[in-house]
Write an enzyme that holds these catalytic residues in place. Structure first.
Site, mmCIF file in Angstrom:
data_model
loop_
_atom_site.group_PDB
_atom_site.id
_atom_site.type_symbol
_atom_site.label_atom_id
_atom_site.label_comp_id
_atom_site.label_asym_id
_atom_site.label_seq_id
_atom_site.Cartn_x
_atom_site.Cartn_y
_atom_site.Cartn_z
ATOM 1 C CG LEU A 56 -83.226 -58.687 64.296
ATOM 2 C CD1 LEU A 56 -82.812 -60.308 64.335
ATOM 3 C CD2 LEU A 56 -82.904 -57.702 65.537
ATOM 4 C CD GLU A 58 -76.151 -57.495 57.114
ATOM 5 O OE1 GLU A 58 -74.726 -57.692 57.755
ATOM 6 O OE2 GLU A 58 -76.777 -58.270 57.291
ATOM 7 C CG HIS A 60 -80.122 -55.326 65.103
ATOM 8 N ND1 HIS A 60 -81.035 -54.987 64.317
ATOM 9 C CD2 HIS A 60 -80.353 -54.625 66.287
ATOM 10 C CE1 HIS A 60 -81.831 -53.888 65.076
ATOM 11 N NE2 HIS A 60 -81.332 -53.707 66.297
ATOM 12 N N GLY A 170 -74.131 -51.327 70.055
ATOM 13 C CA GLY A 170 -73.656 -50.601 68.850
ATOM 14 C C GLY A 170 -73.166 -49.172 69.537
ATOM 15 C CE LYS A 172 -78.234 -46.256 65.218
ATOM 16 N NZ LYS A 172 -79.227 -45.399 65.891
ATOM 17 N NE ARG A 210 -87.672 -44.916 67.213
ATOM 18 C CZ ARG A 210 -86.983 -45.311 68.404
ATOM 19 N NH1 ARG A 210 -85.784 -45.282 68.410
ATOM 20 N NH2 ARG A 210 -87.715 -45.625 69.301
#
Ligand code: PAF
Length: 304
Positions: A56, A58, A60, A170, A172, A210
């Protein structure tokens, strides 16, 4: 691990009131679909859910805090889902740190952590998958065959066990978000999908588990993604609408960074993700994947 944690949690109630730590009660850990469902039936009130593959950061924790603010109870799952990785991908080396994850979730005040094992999720003889059609085909779907089938299958299974009212994803992973929204609508799941903004490092790199794969030089070079997105936003604000011009400007910026290799840049319809040609109509999404060695970094910007 789960047993030790739950014993520790129960032991806290044996302490005197004035020696009890002030931080929130650690979350209950549930390791099977049946245990998760029992917990859900025993707990009424709105449940917010944050599905994760752990390690995890920030990004998450931002989803977790939003869920805690908006729901009576919050459940976080940690499961590195084998069915969404192709055989040549990073499943076996995907970063894992359960102890640190649990400490963070405990400090945040999460109520339950769902930590199923691979054989709990996919027991022998398993053969059922969820397939969302058009919106899974372009972009990541074209480059990672089977990826979204693995994502939708595991997310549906997680929803079935957790029974959430709201689920937090998210922006992203823009295509993943749209695929999940489609599945929830098409299968009448009755879960409110809550999209959450991208959380960035101070230099603009989008947070991702990642990022840990990057060498220091690649990490510095990776700021080129945010610079390319900022450049797109500026061009869009100045009235540039030619789809090829916008994509070409991103390619040029990425190509100028020697450690970066552009996998793809897309300017697409914000909902269907169909590629736009000619004059771009609003709302659109510009997304890209840039490779640094073997590491693929995704980022995007919504253009309204
Ligand atoms: O975004 C992720 O971390 C994963 O794709 C998800 C949604 C937890 C499913 O495994």
């Amino acid at each position: 691990m789960a047993d030790q944690w739950n014993n520790l949690r129960d032991a806290r109630f044996l302490l005197d009131e004035d020696t009890r730590p002030l931080n929130p009660v650690p979350p209950v850990i549930l390791t099977t679909p049946a245990a998760m469902r029992r917990w859900r039936s025993a707990n009424s009130g709105s449940v917010g859910f944050v599905p994760t593959m752990g390690y995890l950061h920030e990004g998450h924790m931002d989803l977790v805090r939003r869920s805690i603010d908006e729901n009576l109870l919050t459940v976080v799952s940690i499961f590195v889902n084998p069915t969404q990785f192709a055989p040549d991908e990073d499943f076996s080396r995907y970063p894992r740190d359960e102890v640190r994850d649990l400490a963070q979730l405990s400090a945040a005040g999460v109520d339950a952590v769902y930590l199923p094992g691979a054989t709990d999720m996919y027991p022998e003889g398993y053969q059922t998958y969820v397939e969302v059609e058009q919106v899974t085909r372009p972009l990541e779907g074209a480059r990672r065959p089977g990826h979204f089938r693995g994502v939708t299958t595991v997310v549906l299974k997680l929803f079935n066990a957790v029974g959430p009212d709201r689920a937090y994803f998210g922006r992203k992973d823009a295509q993943q978000l749209r695929v999940i929204q489609r599945m929830v609508r098409d299968l009448d799941l009755g879960v409110e999908v809550v999209p959450c903004d991208i959380v960035r490092e101070t230099d603009g790199l989008a947070m991702s588990s990642r990022n840990v794969y990057l060498s220091p030089e690649q990490r510095t070079a990776a700021t080129v993604l945010k610079r390319a997105l900022d450049d797109t936003r500026r061009r869009w604000a100045e009235g540039e609408r030619d789809a090829d011009t916008l994509r070409a400007a991103v390619s040029r910026l990425i190509d100028a960074e020697p450690l970066a290799e552009l996998d793809y840049v897309s300017l697409a319809d914000d909902e269907s993700l169909q590629e736009l040609e000619g004059t771009a109509v609003r709302p659109a999404i510009l997304s890209m994947v840039v490779k640094f060695g073997k590491t693929r970094l995704l980022d995007n910007i919504e253009l309204a």
